[in-house]
Each structure stands twice: as C-alpha cells, then as structure tokens.
Write a protein that holds these residues in place. Structure first.
Motif, short mmCIF file in Angstrom:
data_model
loop_
_atom_site.label_atom_id
_atom_site.label_comp_id
_atom_site.label_asym_id
_atom_site.label_seq_id
_atom_site.Cartn_x
_atom_site.Cartn_y
_atom_site.Cartn_z
N GLN A 135 0.81 -1.22 0.00
CA GLN A 135 0.00 0.00 0.00
C GLN A 135 0.84 1.27 0.00
O GLN A 135 0.43 2.30 -0.55
CB GLN A 135 -0.93 0.00 1.22
N HIS A 136 2.04 1.19 0.63
CA HIS A 136 2.83 2.41 0.83
C HIS A 136 4.30 2.20 0.46
O HIS A 136 5.20 2.39 1.30
CB HIS A 136 2.72 2.85 2.29
N PRO A 137 4.60 1.83 -0.77
CA PRO A 137 6.00 1.58 -1.16
C PRO A 137 6.89 2.80 -1.01
O PRO A 137 8.07 2.66 -0.67
CB PRO A 137 5.88 1.14 -2.63
N LYS A 138 6.35 4.01 -1.24
CA LYS A 138 7.17 5.22 -1.11
C LYS A 138 7.61 5.43 0.34
O LYS A 138 8.70 5.94 0.60
CB LYS A 138 6.40 6.43 -1.62
N VAL A 139 6.75 5.05 1.27
CA VAL A 139 7.09 5.19 2.68
C VAL A 139 8.22 4.23 3.04
O VAL A 139 9.18 4.59 3.75
CB VAL A 139 5.86 4.93 3.57
N VAL A 140 8.13 3.01 2.55
CA VAL A 140 9.18 2.01 2.82
C VAL A 140 10.51 2.48 2.24
O VAL A 140 11.56 2.36 2.89
CB VAL A 140 8.79 0.64 2.24
N VAL A 188 23.08 -0.07 6.80
CA VAL A 188 21.85 -0.57 6.19
C VAL A 188 21.95 -0.44 4.67
O VAL A 188 22.17 0.66 4.15
CB VAL A 188 20.63 0.20 6.72
N GLU A 189 21.76 -1.55 3.97
CA GLU A 189 21.89 -1.58 2.52
C GLU A 189 20.71 -2.35 1.91
O GLU A 189 20.04 -3.13 2.60
CB GLU A 189 23.19 -2.28 2.11
N PRO A 190 20.46 -2.15 0.60
CA PRO A 190 19.47 -2.99 -0.07
C PRO A 190 19.95 -4.45 -0.07
O PRO A 190 21.15 -4.72 0.04
CB PRO A 190 19.44 -2.44 -1.50
N ILE A 191 19.03 -5.37 -0.20
CA ILE A 191 19.38 -6.79 -0.25
C ILE A 191 19.75 -7.16 -1.68
O ILE A 191 18.94 -7.04 -2.59
CB ILE A 191 18.21 -7.66 0.25
N GLY A 192 20.99 -7.58 -1.88
CA GLY A 192 21.48 -7.93 -3.20
C GLY A 192 21.58 -9.43 -3.41
O GLY A 192 21.37 -10.22 -2.48
N LEU A 250 12.20 -7.99 -0.45
CA LEU A 250 11.80 -6.86 -1.29
C LEU A 250 13.05 -6.19 -1.85
O LEU A 250 14.02 -5.99 -1.12
CB LEU A 250 11.02 -5.83 -0.48
N ASP A 251 13.01 -5.83 -3.11
CA ASP A 251 14.07 -5.04 -3.71
C ASP A 251 13.70 -3.56 -3.52
O ASP A 251 12.87 -3.03 -4.25
CB ASP A 251 14.21 -5.37 -5.20
N VAL A 252 14.29 -2.95 -2.51
CA VAL A 252 13.89 -1.59 -2.15
C VAL A 252 14.20 -0.61 -3.29
O VAL A 252 13.55 0.43 -3.43
CB VAL A 252 14.59 -1.16 -0.85
#
Length: 340
Positions: A243-248, A299-303, A334-336
């Motif tokens: 619902q809120h991808p921009k918030v994540v 904190v990094e994206p999950i690769g 999730l791929d942020v």
C-alpha cells in the motif's frame, strides 16, 4: 529480546512469544489509526515501529524529529508502538496487523518465516564480526570452541544464539549433541551466566557489551572466527509495503544515511535520552559499544550475494534440524530499489 524454570527445560516458546507480543503491542493501534487500509490519499500514513529505547539511529531520529521529517516527504509519520525486543513476537505482531516495521536477524527471521509470515525483509546489515560470538567468563578454563564439549551453553532457541553455537561447533568439527544447549531468553541469561549456572553464552552485541564491559567476560570465538552469516534485517508488513511503497523507500533511505553517520560517530547515538540508569551505556561498556559500532556494517538494499548467504543459513538450519525443512527466504525479500 524472568527467571528460568530449569537449566535443562526449554521455556515454552508459545508462552514466551505471547508475553513478549503483549508488551510489544500494548500500545498497538488499529488499521484505521495507522493510516493503512482505507486511508484517503490526503491523509498521513502512520508507520508503527517499536520504540527504540535509549540508543541507536531510531532513538536519535525520535529525539531530534529527523525521522518524522524524512518520512513526511512520503506523507508519513512514526507511531511508536510498544518496545523493541525479540524478532519472533515482532513477526507475530506484523502478522496480526499490530506493527508495520521490525528489526531482527536472518536466523530469527528464518524461524519466523517457517510459520505463516505476513512480512518481508527489505534491508540488510552485514554480519557483526566483532559484536557477536560465544561468551565465556574470564578464568573459566574455556580457551577454544573445543573446550565447550560437555559444557552448558545458553542460547535463544531458533535465533542468533543457537545459530552461533551450532555454526561454531560445525566449523570445529564437533557434533552438536556434545554440547548441552540451555534455552533461555536473552534478557534472562545474564544473571544465569554470571552465577556460573551455564558455562558459556552464545550472544550478540545487545547483551554482550555489558558483559565484556564489566571486565569479567570475553568471546572465546567472535562472529569472524565462527564464520557467521547472521545478517541484521529490517522487515515490513507485506500489506503495508504493497500500500505504501514510497514510505518504505523513504524509511530505507533514512536508515541508510543515518547508519553511515552512526558508524562515523558512534558516541553520538548512545544514551540519546539519558546517560544514567539501566538503559544507559557507561564506563568500559560504552567504549566496547563504540568499537563494535565503528566496525559494523550499514543498512543496505538486499542484493544477490546477500540472498545466497541467506539461503546458506536456511540450508544450515534445516541440516541442523532447527527447522523442519529449508525455508525459501528469497520468496520473502523486497528489492527496495524497485519500490516506487
């Protein structure tokens, strides 16, 4: 993350989860309160996050308002809910729509994913090579992992502690049944450890700092020596992310940038609200915490490489019969970078 009934009795996981969940969600809100389902496009989305306590990125973000300022750009604000603790009850709170964001390890995450998860992981912090390991009291006579044979080692069941112990034993070629695992909640264990009722404690920085800082304990093997793949992860309730991808994404950016600042200046993120009392980090323990944080990851994206290491942990847990089968972690990531 009460006193144990017995050193040889596993504390009932369901009871522990319910107790921690009750504390975690004591200030919980309904979906309508959270600004989730049914929120109008002009309303502010409330992100339910466990209260961060007295130290860390979220604590400073709460105090100086920088987290709300960052989230406001995505039409959101924080609603602090309960208090931070073990990931298992936090996962239950997300599943029950009482929480939107939680932090935990890949190890505790895997055991929670083995249930019916209503959450996904969206960030990763590299394993803590310095701040986690097998803790022993000074003068215990335990000088290596091999010396743990026949000894009692405190671990949190299915989480970081059990993983660290099993991983250390496997690396040393020692069968797991040669060491007596004593299942305790981390917040129960310090008194038991210091009373000599267990010989060692498989633990991470949250609890290790005070013990090492006391000058009475040390790691017989730290995360680096163990070869730990115990990532720290941030999880988001699945429906909230949809619902809120921009918030994540805004939350990720804040955590990433603030985490880099914390690594450069760890002291600024300690004792955020008070420098006295049980939540304060003082004396040698403060120096230990600063050292661990400075050596830690951000904190990094999950690769793809992270995902492969998660898979290795899941396979190890299945092999060690911590889980009944290998958990498909990749299905819950999730791929942020792709969130819009």
């Amino acid at each position: 993350m009460k006193l144990p009934r017995s050193l040889r009795t596993t504390v009932a996981p369901a009871l522990l989860a319910l107790t921690a969940l009750a504390a975690l969600t004591a200030c919980g809100t309904s979906e309508a309160d959270s600004g989730g389902k049914g929120s109008g496009s002009g309303s502010t989305v409330a992100v339910r996050i466990p209260d961060p306590g007295n130290s860390g990125v979220l604590a400073l973000g709460k105090k100086d308002g920088s987290l709300d300022k960052a989230l406001a750009k995505a039409g959101a604000k924080v609603k602090w809910t309960g208090s931070a603790g073990p990931f298992a009850p936090a996962a239950q709170a997300m599943n029950a729509d009482q929480l939107d964001i939680a932090t935990g390890s890949i190890t505790s995450g895997i055991t929670s994913l083995a249930q019916r998860p209503g959450f996904k992981f969206f960030t990763a912090v590299a394993p803590d090579a310095a701040g986690e390991g097998i803790l022993v009291r000074n003068g215990s006579g335990i000088g290596s992992v091999a010396d743990l044979v026949g000894k009692k080692v405190a671990v949190n069941q299915g989480g970081t502690g059990e993983y660290l112990l099993l991983k250390a034993l496997a690396k040393a070629g020692i069968p797991a049944d040669k060491v007596n695992r004593v299942y305790l909640r981390p917040d129960q264990t310090a008194a038991v450890f210091n009373a000599g009722k267990v010989d060692a404690w498989a633990v991470w920085a949250t609890y290790a700092v005070a013990e090492i800082g006391s000058g009475k304990a040390h790691f017989v093997a730290d995360g680096a020596a163990i070869g730990s793949d115990n990532y720290s992860l941030n999880a988001v309730r699945t429906e909230f992310a949809e619902q809120h991808p921009k918030v994540v994404k805004a939350l990720y950016r804040y955590l990433h940038e603030a985490g880099a600042k914390e690594k450069r200046n760890p002291a600024a993120y300690l004792n955020v609200f008070t420098d006295v009392g049980p939540t304060a980090v003082t004396g040698k323990a403060k120096a230990v915490q600063i050292e661990f944080t400075a050596q830690g990851g951000t904190v990094e994206p999950i690769g793809p490489q992270d995902t492969e290491r998660f898979k290795a942990v899941a396979a190890f847990y299945a092999e060690q019969k911590v889980t009944k089968a290998e958990v498909d972690v990749a299905a819950h990531l999730l791929d942020v970078g792709k969130l819009t």
